[in-house]
Design an enzyme around this catalytic site. Sequence first.
Site, mmCIF file in Angstrom:
data_model
loop_
_atom_site.group_PDB
_atom_site.id
_atom_site.type_symbol
_atom_site.label_atom_id
_atom_site.label_comp_id
_atom_site.label_asym_id
_atom_site.label_seq_id
_atom_site.Cartn_x
_atom_site.Cartn_y
_atom_site.Cartn_z
ATOM 1 C CG ASP A 96 -5.985 -2.724 3.567
ATOM 2 O OD1 ASP A 96 -4.908 -2.434 4.116
ATOM 3 O OD2 ASP A 96 -6.646 -1.909 2.884
ATOM 4 C CB SER A 121 -0.893 0.007 1.242
ATOM 5 O OG SER A 121 -1.466 1.285 1.372
ATOM 6 C CG HIS A 159 -3.994 -1.552 -1.319
ATOM 7 N ND1 HIS A 159 -5.129 -2.299 -1.564
ATOM 8 C CD2 HIS A 159 -4.310 -0.702 -0.317
ATOM 9 C CE1 HIS A 159 -6.087 -1.916 -0.738
ATOM 10 N NE2 HIS A 159 -5.622 -0.945 0.028
ATOM 11 C CG MET A 188 -11.086 3.508 2.550
ATOM 12 S SD MET A 188 -9.475 3.418 3.361
ATOM 13 C CE MET A 188 -8.414 3.492 1.922
ATOM 14 C CG HIS A 203 -9.258 0.360 0.029
ATOM 15 N ND1 HIS A 203 -8.615 0.096 1.217
ATOM 16 C CD2 HIS A 203 -10.587 0.401 0.335
ATOM 17 C CE1 HIS A 203 -9.504 -0.019 2.192
ATOM 18 N NE2 HIS A 203 -10.706 0.179 1.684
ATOM 19 C CG MET A 226 -11.410 -2.599 5.561
ATOM 20 S SD MET A 226 -9.888 -2.283 4.654
ATOM 21 C CE MET A 226 -8.919 -1.361 5.864
ATOM 22 C CG MET A 279 -7.930 7.256 2.828
ATOM 23 S SD MET A 279 -7.025 7.207 4.389
ATOM 24 C CE MET A 279 -6.127 5.645 4.198
ATOM 25 C CG ASP A 324 -4.967 2.511 1.235
ATOM 26 O OD1 ASP A 324 -5.933 1.751 1.080
ATOM 27 O OD2 ASP A 324 -3.892 2.152 1.755
HETATM 28 C C1 DX5 Z 1 -6.238 1.603 6.000
HETATM 29 C C2 DX5 Z 1 -5.804 1.387 4.573
HETATM 30 C C3 DX5 Z 1 -4.713 0.403 4.517
HETATM 31 C C4 DX5 Z 1 -3.530 0.851 5.305
HETATM 32 C C5 DX5 Z 1 -2.642 -0.289 5.634
HETATM 33 O O1 DX5 Z 1 -7.053 2.680 6.073
HETATM 34 O O2 DX5 Z 1 -6.856 0.904 3.788
HETATM 35 O O3 DX5 Z 1 -4.389 0.022 3.192
HETATM 36 O O4 DX5 Z 1 -2.846 1.891 4.700
HETATM 37 O O5 DX5 Z 1 -1.630 0.176 6.465
HETATM 38 P P1 DX5 Z 1 -0.838 -0.816 7.426
HETATM 39 O O6 DX5 Z 1 -0.398 -1.987 6.623
HETATM 40 O O7 DX5 Z 1 0.249 0.024 7.970
HETATM 41 O O8 DX5 Z 1 -1.848 -1.220 8.494
HETATM 42 ZN ZN ZN Z 2 -6.406 -0.105 1.809
#
Ligand code: DX5
Ligand code: ZN
Length: 222
Positions: free
Chosen positions: A177, A10, A35, A70, A68, A139, A39, A37
């Site tokens: 994840d 990620s 991956h 979010m 992903h 998750m 947000m 993320d």
């Molecule tokens: C969480 C994200 C993950 C996160 C994982 O909100 O969706 O992908 O960045 O981070 P680690 O592996 O550090 O828990």
């Molecule tokens: Zn993620």
Amino acid sequence: MTSSYLIAPSIVAADFLHLEEQIALCEQAGADWLHVDVMDGHYVPNITLGPFLVETIRRATSLPLDVHLMIEQPERYLEAFTRAGASTLTVHVETCPHLHRTLQQIKDLGCQAGVTLNPGTPASAIEPVLHLADLVLVMSVNPGFSGQAFLPEVVPKVARLRAALDSLDSPAYLEVDGGISAETLPHMLDAGANVFVAASAIFHHPQGVAAGIQALREKLLG
Ligand code: DX5
Ligand code: ZN
């Protein structure tokens, strides 16, 4: 690296001043996917990146981009992320009042359709759409930040979804994840996961990115 188990770094924990190099390190170390993320500061408290940066990352690698989302109302942005080069678009059940429609929209755009759920959301929330999913993401932290502690109570949910996918003869990926490390990965592997996302365990590994990926890969090899 060919394996039926995939590692997806990620990039949220990468050094963005040197993103191209960080991605190259992942590729050289045998990462299977990247991956990404996304947000929005509404669905989760943090803000990361949007289609512009996905398009930039797309030009830096040929690895599949596992995006992903979010974000609230993800259906508004599916086309933009597809155009930016996403391979898989994963939406949260908690953000999708019309989940069948949203997954179908992703497929119609030509992406793989992923569905995910928070640690506090039961497996039953996504069971009605498993037949539509190319990827199911469980998750193991509440989304929003890398570096959070793994929640072991989600392990039985992975096992339940593994059984549900098998009963459908579904080839969907079962991805996990949040807090995935060399210590926690084996629990998720035993429960039936086959794609492992990690941010901190890779990008903050004291010996570097390649060592971080290698430490996870060793757990997959037995
Ligand atoms: C969480 C994200 C993950 C996160 C994982 O909100 O969706 O992908 O960045 O981070 P680690 O592996 O550090 O828990
Ligand atoms: Zn993620």
